[in-house]
Design a protein around this motif. Sequence first.
Motif, PDB file in Angstrom:
ATOM      1  N   LEU A   1       0.839  -1.192   0.000  1.00 33.79           N
ATOM      2  CA  LEU A   1       0.000   0.000   0.000  1.00 33.79           C
ATOM      3  C   LEU A   1       0.874   1.243   0.000  1.00 33.79           C
ATOM      4  N   LEU A   2       0.554   2.184  -0.850  1.00 26.82           N
ATOM      5  CA  LEU A   2       1.334   3.418  -0.895  1.00 26.82           C
ATOM      6  C   LEU A   2       1.310   4.132   0.444  1.00 26.82           C
ATOM      7  N   GLY A   3       0.198   4.066   1.136  1.00 30.28           N
ATOM      8  CA  GLY A   3       0.071   4.735   2.425  1.00 30.28           C
ATOM      9  C   GLY A   3       0.887   4.093   3.530  1.00 30.28           C
ATOM     10  N   THR A   4       1.311   2.834   3.337  1.00 31.48           N
ATOM     11  CA  THR A   4       2.062   2.141   4.381  1.00 31.48           C
ATOM     12  C   THR A   4       3.464   1.741   3.936  1.00 31.48           C
ATOM     13  N   ALA A   5       3.845   2.084   2.709  1.00 30.95           N
ATOM     14  CA  ALA A   5       5.177   1.736   2.205  1.00 30.95           C
ATOM     15  C   ALA A   5       6.242   2.506   2.975  1.00 30.95           C
TER      16      ALA A   5
ATOM     17  N   GLN B   1      12.143   3.760   1.884  1.00 27.51           N
ATOM     18  CA  GLN B   1      13.020   3.044   0.968  1.00 27.51           C
ATOM     19  C   GLN B   1      12.219   2.409  -0.172  1.00 27.51           C
ATOM     20  N   GLN B   2      11.076   1.805   0.153  1.00 34.32           N
ATOM     21  CA  GLN B   2      10.234   1.202  -0.891  1.00 34.32           C
ATOM     22  C   GLN B   2       9.750   2.250  -1.878  1.00 34.32           C
ATOM     23  N   LEU B   3       9.378   3.417  -1.376  1.00 32.96           N
ATOM     24  CA  LEU B   3       8.923   4.489  -2.256  1.00 32.96           C
ATOM     25  C   LEU B   3      10.048   5.002  -3.152  1.00 32.96           C
ATOM     26  N   VAL B   4      11.243   5.166  -2.597  1.00 32.49           N
ATOM     27  CA  VAL B   4      12.391   5.643  -3.377  1.00 32.49           C
ATOM     28  C   VAL B   4      12.732   4.647  -4.473  1.00 32.49           C
ATOM     29  N   VAL B   5      12.768   3.365  -4.122  1.00 29.17           N
ATOM     30  CA  VAL B   5      13.085   2.339  -5.113  1.00 29.17           C
ATOM     31  C   VAL B   5      12.044   2.327  -6.223  1.00 29.17           C
TER      32      VAL B   5
ATOM     33  N   LEU C   1      10.058   4.802  -7.183  1.00 26.15           N
ATOM     34  CA  LEU C   1      10.201   6.026  -7.968  1.00 26.15           C
ATOM     35  C   LEU C   1      11.390   5.931  -8.914  1.00 26.15           C
ATOM     36  N   ALA C   2      12.523   5.434  -8.416  1.00 25.95           N
ATOM     37  CA  ALA C   2      13.711   5.281  -9.264  1.00 25.95           C
ATOM     38  C   ALA C   2      13.428   4.302 -10.396  1.00 25.95           C
ATOM     39  N   ASP C   3      12.757   3.202 -10.066  1.00 22.33           N
ATOM     40  CA  ASP C   3      12.448   2.182 -11.068  1.00 22.33           C
ATOM     41  C   ASP C   3      11.575   2.742 -12.188  1.00 22.33           C
ATOM     42  N   ARG C   4      10.664   3.608 -11.828  1.00 24.35           N
ATOM     43  CA  ARG C   4       9.758   4.184 -12.829  1.00 24.35           C
ATOM     44  C   ARG C   4      10.386   5.350 -13.582  1.00 24.35           C
ATOM     45  N   SER C   5      11.417   5.956 -13.005  1.00 21.77           N
ATOM     46  CA  SER C   5      11.953   7.204 -13.550  1.00 21.77           C
ATOM     47  C   SER C   5      13.193   7.046 -14.411  1.00 21.77           C
ATOM     48  N   ILE C   6      14.089   6.129 -14.048  1.00 21.83           N
ATOM     49  CA  ILE C   6      15.356   6.034 -14.772  1.00 21.83           C
ATOM     50  C   ILE C   6      15.678   4.587 -15.101  1.00 21.83           C
TER      51      ILE C   6
END
Length: 113
Positions: A81-85, A88-92, A94-99
């Motif tokens: 869940l985005l609200g409970t991530a 580190q999970q959010l950064v990974v 975001l990085a995976d989707r961005s670069i």
Amino acid sequence: MTVQQERLGALLGHRLTAVRIGEILNVTEKTARKRLHDGLAAGDVIAICRAVGVNPVEALVQLELLTTGEVTDFVDADGVLLGTATQQQLVVELADRSISTAELGALIARRSS
């Protein structure tokens, strides 16, 4: 016509009758009218939406059976869940989707130098 019928009809693009709702839910018109009068349960809304090609989540929000906040906290591709991530999970994610992997490798190499 109930508020629920009006909102479902608006999403569908035309009027949704009690007769049609009864057919979809496999109940009599009288039972469909009673359910409409009492307020359709979420399961009924989902069944109706699937039968008529309307996004059930959108309908549940329009009918105030779900909040927009509940929908935006929806599960991402990894089942977190985005609200409970964690941060580190959010950064990974975001990085995976961005670069690309190559770009990420180059960034890590520069930071390590």
